[in-house]
Design a protein around this motif. Structure first.
Motif, PDB file in Angstrom:
ATOM      1  N   GLU A   1      -5.126   2.469 -19.264  1.00  0.00           N
ATOM      2  CA  GLU A   1      -6.565   2.311 -19.043  1.00  0.00           C
ATOM      3  C   GLU A   1      -7.021   0.874 -19.293  1.00  0.00           C
ATOM      4  OE1 GLU A   1      -9.159   4.590 -18.142  1.00  0.00           O
ATOM      5  OE2 GLU A   1      -7.415   5.702 -17.417  1.00  0.00           O
ATOM      6  N   LYS A   2      -6.317   0.143 -20.127  1.00  0.00           N
ATOM      7  CA  LYS A   2      -6.698  -1.231 -20.466  1.00  0.00           C
ATOM      8  C   LYS A   2      -6.200  -2.257 -19.448  1.00  0.00           C
ATOM      9  CE  LYS A   2      -7.199  -0.379 -25.346  1.00  0.00           C
ATOM     10  NZ  LYS A   2      -6.729  -0.626 -26.687  1.00  0.00           N
ATOM     11  N   VAL A   3      -5.237  -1.880 -18.606  1.00  0.00           N
ATOM     12  CA  VAL A   3      -4.772  -2.802 -17.563  1.00  0.00           C
ATOM     13  C   VAL A   3      -5.919  -2.969 -16.572  1.00  0.00           C
ATOM     14  CG1 VAL A   3      -3.114  -3.173 -15.695  1.00  0.00           C
ATOM     15  CG2 VAL A   3      -2.348  -2.140 -17.849  1.00  0.00           C
ATOM     16  N   LYS A   4      -6.321  -4.199 -16.366  1.00  0.00           N
ATOM     17  CA  LYS A   4      -7.502  -4.481 -15.559  1.00  0.00           C
ATOM     18  C   LYS A   4      -7.230  -4.259 -14.067  1.00  0.00           C
ATOM     19  CE  LYS A   4      -9.470  -7.703 -18.782  1.00  0.00           C
ATOM     20  NZ  LYS A   4      -9.143  -8.933 -19.391  1.00  0.00           N
ATOM     21  N   THR A   5      -8.257  -3.790 -13.404  1.00  0.00           N
ATOM     22  CA  THR A   5      -8.193  -3.598 -11.955  1.00  0.00           C
ATOM     23  C   THR A   5      -7.902  -4.923 -11.263  1.00  0.00           C
ATOM     24  OG1 THR A   5      -9.779  -1.792 -12.138  1.00  0.00           O
ATOM     25  CG2 THR A   5      -9.461  -2.728  -9.957  1.00  0.00           C
ATOM     26  N   SER A   6      -8.456  -5.999 -11.781  1.00  0.00           N
ATOM     27  CA  SER A   6      -8.235  -7.317 -11.166  1.00  0.00           C
ATOM     28  C   SER A   6      -6.752  -7.704 -11.216  1.00  0.00           C
ATOM     29  CB  SER A   6      -9.088  -8.378 -11.845  1.00  0.00           C
ATOM     30  OG  SER A   6      -8.780  -8.468 -13.223  1.00  0.00           O
ATOM     31  N   THR A   7      -6.064  -7.325 -12.290  1.00  0.00           N
ATOM     32  CA  THR A   7      -4.627  -7.606 -12.386  1.00  0.00           C
ATOM     33  C   THR A   7      -3.871  -6.847 -11.305  1.00  0.00           C
ATOM     34  OG1 THR A   7      -4.817  -7.916 -14.773  1.00  0.00           O
ATOM     35  CG2 THR A   7      -2.612  -7.506 -13.911  1.00  0.00           C
ATOM     36  N   LEU A   8      -4.202  -5.570 -11.142  1.00  0.00           N
ATOM     37  CA  LEU A   8      -3.552  -4.760 -10.107  1.00  0.00           C
ATOM     38  C   LEU A   8      -3.848  -5.310  -8.718  1.00  0.00           C
ATOM     39  CD1 LEU A   8      -4.337  -1.265 -11.600  1.00  0.00           C
ATOM     40  CD2 LEU A   8      -2.084  -2.326 -11.441  1.00  0.00           C
ATOM     41  N   MET A   9      -5.098  -5.702  -8.485  1.00  0.00           N
ATOM     42  CA  MET A   9      -5.477  -6.220  -7.171  1.00  0.00           C
ATOM     43  C   MET A   9      -4.731  -7.511  -6.835  1.00  0.00           C
ATOM     44  SD  MET A   9      -7.576  -4.063  -5.871  1.00  0.00           S
ATOM     45  CE  MET A   9      -8.379  -4.950  -4.567  1.00  0.00           C
ATOM     46  N   GLU A  10      -4.584  -8.386  -7.823  1.00  0.00           N
ATOM     47  CA  GLU A  10      -3.855  -9.638  -7.592  1.00  0.00           C
ATOM     48  C   GLU A  10      -2.417  -9.368  -7.169  1.00  0.00           C
ATOM     49  OE1 GLU A  10      -4.010 -12.415 -10.864  1.00  0.00           O
ATOM     50  OE2 GLU A  10      -6.116 -11.912 -11.205  1.00  0.00           O
ATOM     51  N   VAL A  11      -1.771  -8.444  -7.881  1.00  0.00           N
ATOM     52  CA  VAL A  11      -0.368  -8.146  -7.576  1.00  0.00           C
ATOM     53  C   VAL A  11      -0.250  -7.457  -6.234  1.00  0.00           C
ATOM     54  CG1 VAL A  11       1.622  -6.787  -8.300  1.00  0.00           C
ATOM     55  CG2 VAL A  11       0.347  -8.104  -9.973  1.00  0.00           C
ATOM     56  N   TRP A  12      -1.109  -6.474  -5.956  1.00  0.00           N
ATOM     57  CA  TRP A  12      -1.032  -5.771  -4.680  1.00  0.00           C
ATOM     58  C   TRP A  12      -1.331  -6.702  -3.507  1.00  0.00           C
ATOM     59  CZ3 TRP A  12       1.514  -1.621  -3.630  1.00  0.00           C
ATOM     60  CH2 TRP A  12       1.751  -0.693  -4.646  1.00  0.00           C
ATOM     61  N   LYS A  13      -2.249  -7.632  -3.710  1.00  0.00           N
ATOM     62  CA  LYS A  13      -2.549  -8.582  -2.643  1.00  0.00           C
ATOM     63  C   LYS A  13      -1.309  -9.411  -2.325  1.00  0.00           C
ATOM     64  CE  LYS A  13      -5.787 -11.791  -3.280  1.00  0.00           C
ATOM     65  NZ  LYS A  13      -7.073 -12.494  -3.329  1.00  0.00           N
ATOM     66  N   LYS A  14      -0.582  -9.805  -3.361  1.00  0.00           N
ATOM     67  CA  LYS A  14       0.639 -10.565  -3.150  1.00  0.00           C
ATOM     68  C   LYS A  14       1.720  -9.714  -2.471  1.00  0.00           C
ATOM     69  CE  LYS A  14      -0.023 -13.750  -6.979  1.00  0.00           C
ATOM     70  NZ  LYS A  14       0.414 -14.167  -8.289  1.00  0.00           N
ATOM     71  N   LEU A  15       1.751  -8.417  -2.815  1.00  0.00           N
ATOM     72  CA  LEU A  15       2.755  -7.534  -2.207  1.00  0.00           C
ATOM     73  C   LEU A  15       2.439  -7.257  -0.745  1.00  0.00           C
ATOM     74  CD1 LEU A  15       3.242  -4.934  -5.066  1.00  0.00           C
ATOM     75  CD2 LEU A  15       4.955  -6.541  -4.222  1.00  0.00           C
ATOM     76  N   ILE A  16       1.151  -7.090  -0.430  1.00  0.00           N
ATOM     77  CA  ILE A  16       0.743  -6.751   0.928  1.00  0.00           C
ATOM     78  C   ILE A  16       0.674  -7.974   1.828  1.00  0.00           C
ATOM     79  CG2 ILE A  16      -1.164  -5.814   2.298  1.00  0.00           C
ATOM     80  CD1 ILE A  16      -1.753  -3.988  -0.132  1.00  0.00           C
ATOM     81  N   GLN A  17       0.182  -9.080   1.281  1.00  0.00           N
ATOM     82  CA  GLN A  17       0.031 -10.304   2.063  1.00  0.00           C
ATOM     83  C   GLN A  17       0.845 -11.418   1.414  1.00  0.00           C
ATOM     84  OE1 GLN A  17      -4.166 -10.954   1.895  1.00  0.00           O
ATOM     85  NE2 GLN A  17      -4.622  -9.376   3.380  1.00  0.00           N
ATOM     86  N   PRO A  18       2.161 -11.422   1.631  1.00  0.00           N
ATOM     87  CA  PRO A  18       2.961 -12.474   0.993  1.00  0.00           C
ATOM     88  C   PRO A  18       2.587 -13.857   1.507  1.00  0.00           C
ATOM     89  CG  PRO A  18       4.290 -11.207   2.536  1.00  0.00           C
ATOM     90  CD  PRO A  18       2.936 -10.558   2.486  1.00  0.00           C
ATOM     91  N   SER A  19       2.683 -14.814   0.612  1.00  0.00           N
ATOM     92  CA  SER A  19       2.331 -16.185   0.999  1.00  0.00           C
ATOM     93  C   SER A  19       3.484 -16.890   1.666  1.00  0.00           C
ATOM     94  CB  SER A  19       1.865 -16.955  -0.220  1.00  0.00           C
ATOM     95  OG  SER A  19       2.822 -16.902  -1.248  1.00  0.00           O
TER      96      SER A  19
END
Length: 110
Positions: A92-110
């Motif tokens: 519950e303490k893991v922030k949504t922003s942390t998850l979003m950053e990682v998923w964005k990198k997984l979905i849209q690799p640089s």
């Protein structure tokens, strides 16, 4: 999503639960990003929660004896349910922003 760690039985999960698709990505920089950000974040909360509960038990009056005896009693009474509750509280303490950053990198690799 699970990684390819030997402790993660992906084949067994796929055989047991036909309605669930198990995705095991190759060890790429994407799965490393997940490990480094989300998992390490979760583990730090889990450890912190465990240590706080341990310290609280040592300092409480509900356990009789010295600090060492209180600590031993605390761990003897620490159950699987306590671990599950700690997992829940830590996740519950893991922030949504942390998850979003990682998923964005997984979905849209640089």
């Amino acid at each position: 999503f699970i990684d390819s760690a030997p402790g993660h039985p992906s084949r067994a999960l796929m055989e047991m639960y036909k309605e669930i698709n198990v995705f095991v990505p190759a060890n790429t920089h994407y799965s490393v990003a997940m490990d480094q950000r989300v998992i390490s974040n979760f583990k730090s909360y889990f450890l912190r929660n465990t240590l706080f509960k341990t310290i609280a038990a040592i300092e409480s009056d509900s356990f009789i004896g010295s600090g060492q005896r209180k600590l031993k009693t605390f761990w003897k009474e620490f159950t699987i349910l306590d671990v599950i509750n700690n997992i829940h509280d830590s996740w519950e303490k893991v922030k949504t922003s942390t998850l979003m950053e990682v998923w964005k990198k997984l979905i849209q690799p640089s």
